[in-house]
Design an enzyme around this catalytic site. Sequence first.
Site, PDB file in Angstrom:
ATOM      1  N   ASN A 149       5.489  52.607 -41.123  1.00  0.00           N
ATOM      2  CA  ASN A 149       5.496  51.501 -40.431  1.00  0.00           C
ATOM      3  C   ASN A 149       6.019  50.270 -40.906  1.00  0.00           C
ATOM      4  O   ASN A 149       5.332  49.844 -41.869  1.00  0.00           O
ATOM      5  CB  ASN A 149       3.973  51.151 -39.783  1.00  0.00           C
ATOM      6  N   TRP A 150       7.414  50.064 -40.505  1.00  0.00           N
ATOM      7  CA  TRP A 150       8.004  48.824 -41.474  1.00  0.00           C
ATOM      8  C   TRP A 150       7.565  47.474 -41.447  1.00  0.00           C
ATOM      9  O   TRP A 150       7.863  46.747 -41.958  1.00  0.00           O
ATOM     10  CB  TRP A 150       9.397  48.812 -41.137  1.00  0.00           C
ATOM     11  N   LYS A 151       6.752  47.404 -40.151  1.00  0.00           N
ATOM     12  CA  LYS A 151       6.080  46.079 -39.655  1.00  0.00           C
ATOM     13  C   LYS A 151       7.311  44.981 -39.453  1.00  0.00           C
ATOM     14  O   LYS A 151       8.378  45.585 -39.296  1.00  0.00           O
ATOM     15  CB  LYS A 151       5.163  45.654 -40.497  1.00  0.00           C
ATOM     16  N   HIS A 174      -2.442  48.577 -32.896  1.00  0.00           N
ATOM     17  CA  HIS A 174      -2.557  48.378 -34.276  1.00  0.00           C
ATOM     18  C   HIS A 174      -3.353  47.205 -34.701  1.00  0.00           C
ATOM     19  O   HIS A 174      -3.438  46.177 -33.812  1.00  0.00           O
ATOM     20  CB  HIS A 174      -1.077  47.801 -34.948  1.00  0.00           C
ATOM     21  N   GLU A 215      -3.171  44.623 -36.526  1.00  0.00           N
ATOM     22  CA  GLU A 215      -2.601  43.475 -36.467  1.00  0.00           C
ATOM     23  C   GLU A 215      -2.328  42.810 -35.132  1.00  0.00           C
ATOM     24  O   GLU A 215      -2.398  41.547 -34.845  1.00  0.00           O
ATOM     25  CB  GLU A 215      -1.129  43.408 -37.438  1.00  0.00           C
ATOM     26  N   GLU A 268      -7.234  53.756 -39.083  1.00  0.00           N
ATOM     27  CA  GLU A 268      -6.749  52.817 -40.164  1.00  0.00           C
ATOM     28  C   GLU A 268      -7.889  51.787 -40.334  1.00  0.00           C
ATOM     29  O   GLU A 268      -8.040  50.611 -39.584  1.00  0.00           O
ATOM     30  CB  GLU A 268      -5.505  51.868 -39.608  1.00  0.00           C
ATOM     31  N   GLY A 310      -2.914  46.946 -46.671  1.00  0.00           N
ATOM     32  CA  GLY A 310      -2.315  46.127 -47.323  1.00  0.00           C
ATOM     33  C   GLY A 310      -3.210  45.489 -48.242  1.00  0.00           C
ATOM     34  O   GLY A 310      -2.831  44.545 -48.852  1.00  0.00           O
ATOM     35  N   SER A 343      -3.184  51.480 -47.191  1.00  0.00           N
ATOM     36  CA  SER A 343      -2.553  51.669 -48.349  1.00  0.00           C
ATOM     37  C   SER A 343      -2.204  53.022 -48.870  1.00  0.00           C
ATOM     38  O   SER A 343      -2.934  53.364 -50.219  1.00  0.00           O
ATOM     39  CB  SER A 343      -3.646  51.173 -49.564  1.00  0.00           C
ATOM     40  N   GLY A 345       2.256  51.897 -44.356  1.00  0.00           N
ATOM     41  CA  GLY A 345       2.816  50.454 -44.221  1.00  0.00           C
ATOM     42  C   GLY A 345       3.763  50.345 -45.255  1.00  0.00           C
ATOM     43  O   GLY A 345       4.874  50.827 -45.655  1.00  0.00           O
ATOM     44  N   GLY A 346       3.300  49.420 -46.312  1.00  0.00           N
ATOM     45  CA  GLY A 346       4.005  48.953 -47.381  1.00  0.00           C
ATOM     46  C   GLY A 346       4.924  50.048 -48.109  1.00  0.00           C
ATOM     47  O   GLY A 346       5.965  49.834 -48.507  1.00  0.00           O
TER      48      GLY A 346
END
Length: 248
Positions: free
Chosen positions: A9-11, A94, A96, A166, A172, A211, A232-233
């Site tokens: 997930n590049w966000k 998600h 966010e 999640e 993150g 993470s 993610g990251g």
Amino acid sequence: MRQSLIMGNWKMNGSREEGRQLAKALAEGLGDVVQQVVVCVPFIYLADIRDVLASSLIAVGAQNVADQAAGAYTGEISAAMLADTGVKYALVGHSERRSYYGDTNQSVANRFIQAQKQNIVPVLCIGETLEEREQGRTFQVVDEQLDAVIDAAGIEAFAHAVIAYEPVWAIGTGKTATDEQAQEVHHYIRQRIAGRSQAIADKLQILYGGSVKADNAKGLFAQPDIDGGLVGGASLDAKGFLQICHSV
Ligand code: 13P
């Protein structure tokens, strides 16, 4: 036997060119894998990344989908538009989206249904906050998030869906759930689904997100109820993401 699924997930990161370079590096570096790999990229780059990945085994996914089919919904992107662009998967709910953009259990259920109407696999994201975990409410929160979608879409819909657990406190933050903490909730989720249909529960892919890194992926993916990851990251770095893909 469930096939593993690794999703990036590049966000809201990177330029068009950076996205293209990253996708190219993934396509070249993936090699022969047995698991499905998907990258969820910003809407505006979906077509570019789809083209870069066209001859690879990697699919493109969206990070969200509208809760309505079509019409006067300024700024939204419909499931039909995503399908038209070659999208195979879409994240729904998600954390966010839930916390910054007001996605409710009801709107998440509608997004899930809209995606499936266009043969896009919805990836239903659920998970508790740190406060909820500390209050001992993890399972209650997961139940509420899950049941809202089961009640709206029906249990049969989960034959063509993915769940991503999640925990919000692990997203993150560098704080990954331990293998045991993650497995405990994944097992719980599978049992909850099994309460409605054992056959669907047995086949359902449940991903862990929060993470995930190259150095913790192996332990997580080795758990019996963890079928892959939503990353993610670490999905923004080709080398690290490929290592995660190869940890299955
Ligand atoms: P991180 O891997 O950066 O913690 O993000 C997880 C996530 O939200 C994936 O959807």
